[in-house]
Design an enzyme around this catalytic site. Structure first.
Site, PDB file in Angstrom:
ATOM      1  N   ARG A 262      -7.772  -3.693   7.668  1.00  0.00           N
ATOM      2  CA  ARG A 262      -8.282  -4.456   6.366  1.00  0.00           C
ATOM      3  C   ARG A 262      -7.053  -5.611   6.305  1.00  0.00           C
ATOM      4  O   ARG A 262      -5.857  -5.259   6.267  1.00  0.00           O
ATOM      5  CB  ARG A 262      -8.527  -3.073   5.043  1.00  0.00           C
ATOM      6  CG  ARG A 262      -9.345  -2.565   5.317  1.00  0.00           C
ATOM      7  CD  ARG A 262      -9.381  -1.433   4.076  1.00  0.00           C
ATOM      8  NE  ARG A 262     -10.153  -0.591   4.678  1.00  0.00           N
ATOM      9  CZ  ARG A 262     -10.074   0.845   3.441  1.00  0.00           C
ATOM     10  NH1 ARG A 262     -10.059   0.627   2.754  1.00  0.00           N
ATOM     11  NH2 ARG A 262     -11.565   2.039   4.190  1.00  0.00           N
ATOM     12  N   ARG A 277      -0.342   0.619   1.522  1.00  0.00           N
ATOM     13  CA  ARG A 277      -1.561  -0.611   1.610  1.00  0.00           C
ATOM     14  C   ARG A 277      -1.213  -1.251   2.902  1.00  0.00           C
ATOM     15  O   ARG A 277      -0.465  -2.499   2.725  1.00  0.00           O
ATOM     16  CB  ARG A 277      -1.645  -0.989   0.106  1.00  0.00           C
ATOM     17  CG  ARG A 277      -2.570  -2.219  -0.009  1.00  0.00           C
ATOM     18  CD  ARG A 277      -2.682  -3.475  -0.977  1.00  0.00           C
ATOM     19  NE  ARG A 277      -2.928  -2.346  -2.406  1.00  0.00           N
ATOM     20  CZ  ARG A 277      -3.525  -2.088  -2.300  1.00  0.00           C
ATOM     21  NH1 ARG A 277      -5.359  -1.672  -2.797  1.00  0.00           N
ATOM     22  NH2 ARG A 277      -3.745  -0.662  -3.839  1.00  0.00           N
ATOM     23  N   GLU A 349      -5.044   7.603  -5.246  1.00  0.00           N
ATOM     24  CA  GLU A 349      -6.263   7.786  -5.039  1.00  0.00           C
ATOM     25  C   GLU A 349      -5.579   7.918  -2.911  1.00  0.00           C
ATOM     26  O   GLU A 349      -4.720   7.507  -2.508  1.00  0.00           O
ATOM     27  CB  GLU A 349      -6.953   6.537  -4.625  1.00  0.00           C
ATOM     28  CG  GLU A 349      -8.065   6.594  -3.892  1.00  0.00           C
ATOM     29  CD  GLU A 349      -8.803   5.290  -3.573  1.00  0.00           C
ATOM     30  OE1 GLU A 349      -9.663   5.167  -2.220  1.00  0.00           O
ATOM     31  OE2 GLU A 349      -8.639   4.282  -3.861  1.00  0.00           O
ATOM     32  N   SER A 352     -11.979   8.738  -1.198  1.00  0.00           N
ATOM     33  CA  SER A 352     -12.870   8.206  -2.241  1.00  0.00           C
ATOM     34  C   SER A 352     -14.156   9.598  -1.746  1.00  0.00           C
ATOM     35  O   SER A 352     -14.353   7.948  -0.235  1.00  0.00           O
ATOM     36  CB  SER A 352     -13.184   6.643  -2.159  1.00  0.00           C
ATOM     37  OG  SER A 352     -13.502   6.204  -2.908  1.00  0.00           O
ATOM     38  N   ARG A 391      -1.702   7.422   3.339  1.00  0.00           N
ATOM     39  CA  ARG A 391      -1.504   8.808   2.089  1.00  0.00           C
ATOM     40  C   ARG A 391      -0.690   9.905   2.244  1.00  0.00           C
ATOM     41  O   ARG A 391      -0.024   9.996   0.994  1.00  0.00           O
ATOM     42  CB  ARG A 391      -2.373   8.190   1.426  1.00  0.00           C
ATOM     43  CG  ARG A 391      -2.483   6.490   1.015  1.00  0.00           C
ATOM     44  CD  ARG A 391      -3.475   6.186  -0.372  1.00  0.00           C
ATOM     45  NE  ARG A 391      -3.420   4.404   0.170  1.00  0.00           N
ATOM     46  CZ  ARG A 391      -3.694   3.839  -1.112  1.00  0.00           C
ATOM     47  NH1 ARG A 391      -4.396   4.220  -2.058  1.00  0.00           N
ATOM     48  NH2 ARG A 391      -3.774   2.726  -1.288  1.00  0.00           N
TER      49      ARG A 391
END
Length: 427
Positions: A262, A277, A349, A352, A391
């Site tokens: 990403r 991130r 988070e 999801s 994560r």
């Protein structure tokens, strides 16, 4: 993608859904564009019918030796042949314009989704476990990893730039152990089929799951015009594109452990320290393909599968129902699992899970049929993280930190670590 027929019949519902997503009403402009499209198609059909009829009339006029009528009809056919290409081009232009507008409209939220502008309106659905209590000071994962000599951010920056990490030695093995544990759990106990999908996909695949055209800036593109996957949701969901499935064989459940890529174009300045991130990270993805009647129940099931990962790792977390303003583009409803990170003193988070209805299926032209019903229906698609491995590594490091700076290996991962129970400073 939404159905233009549904929009024509539910204009007010569309505008209400867009208002909940903080978007301007579009129903009237869409309906006007669709009416223009339909009018052009009707005109084109009339012209084609008249050209065919006139061509037959020419033969009849010539058989009757009525040369004047035959010439008049020939002129009419020639005029239609000259006019029709421009009308056909206009039809294609309007069709493309309508398709482009529809492709940029977000999905319609389910009725029980909380309405709000952003994450502040998210609702805590449940809290599982308790925050750890220690005598020593909590530390953030990058402090722990660097002290152990097992996370190298400067070295990664020299190789690739910012938002990359080199994970070494025992922590690299722990990350691998997390991925293998998750795959084994989902395939052996939750009924998902393991897939090793392509990491490069074509435009059509990105369009099918909704990344294109709206989110191109968040993606990485190669020189041969393929895209690096931002999540295995893309190839896994597109496995059913342009197919008609047997309804009796649904649901289909797929899982994959892949790197994800990403650009993080919209996150400048956020989470710049550490590996929270990243441009590249590993994730176990869950995808379900269901019929129209069972997708809501499948959403609860998928979320429970992701939760089981955190439960077995002994991590404290909460489940959030996302508001209309925080929910993803293609989702009708989303649960976020937020794991507790002691070093940050907050929840973040880690998974999801979304139900998309037939939104992606329309873009992929993925359908199913049953023996009891005539015709076909669009499948319903769901996707979720089961979970983000990087994560999860962060959460384990911070939650299993010992006073001496070592990290205890969670019991469920010990077999994957060759019996090792503690990660200590590299020699």
């Amino acid at each position: 993608m939404l159905d233009i027929k549904w929009i024509r019949e539910n204009a007010a519902a569309l505008d209400d859904a867009l208002a909940k997503r903080r978007a301007e009403p579009l129903s009237q402009s869409l309906i006007a564009l669709d009416e223009r499209r339909r009018a052009i198609l009707l005109s084109l059909q009339d012209m084609q019918s008249r050209r065919n009829a006139a061509s037959k009339e020419i033969g009849a006029a010539m058989a009757q030796k009525n040369s004047e009528l035959a010439e008049k009809l020939k002129a009419e056919v020639a005029d239609l042949k000259d006019t029709m290409p421009a009308v056909e081009e206009e039809s294609r232009r309007i069709e493309a314009e309508l398709s482009d507008v529809l492709s940029r409209i977000p999905n319609v939220p389910l009725d029980d989704v909380p309405v709000g502008a952003d994450e502040a309106a998210n609702v805590v659905t449940r809290i599982v476990g308790a925050k750890p209590t220690w005598n020593h000071k909590p530390l953030e994962h990058f402090e722990i990893g660097e002290a152990l000599g097992l996370l190298d951010f400067e070295g990664a920056a020299r190789i690739a730039g910012s938002r990359f990490t080199i994970v070494k030695g025992q922590l690299a093995r722990l990350e691998r152990a997390l991925g293998q544990f998750m795959l084994d759990l989902h395939t052996q106990e939750h009924g998902y089929v393991e897939i090793q999908p392509p990491l490069l996909v074509r435009d059509e695949a990105m369009y099918g799951t909704g990344q294109l055209p709206k989110f191109a800036d968040d993606l990485f593109r190669t020189t041969d015009e393929r895209w690096l996957i931002p999540t295995a949701e893309v190839p896994l969901t597109n496995m059913v594109r342009e197919q008609i499935l047997e309804g009796e064989k649904l649901p289909l459940r797929f899982t994959a452990l892949t790197p994800c890529f990403r650009s993080e174009a919209g996150s400048a300045g956020r989470d710049t320290r550490g590996m929270l991130r990243q441009h590249q990270f590993n994730k176990v993805e869950l995808v379900s393909i269901t019929d129209a009647d069972t997708s809501i129940d499948e959403h609860e099931r998928m979320t429970a599968c992701a939760e089981e990962v955190l439960k077995r790792l002994g991590l404290h977390y909460r489940v959030m129902t996302l508001s209309t303003g925080d929910m993803g583009f293609g989702a009708r409803k989303t649960y976020d699992l937020e794991v507790w990170l002691p070093g940050q003193d907050t929840y973040r988070e880690i998974s999801s899970c979304s139900v998309c209805g037939d939104f992606q299926a329309r873009r992929m032209n993925a359908r199913y049929r049953t023996k009891e019903e005539k015709g076909t229906k669009f499948v319903h698609t769901l996707n979720g993280s089961g979970v983000a491995i990087g994560r999860a590594l962060i959460a384990v490091i911070e939650n299993y930190l010992n006073e001496d700076g070592s990290v205890t290996v969670p019991d469920v991962l010990v077999p994957y670590m060759g019996g090792q129970r503690r990660i200590e400073k590299a020699a």
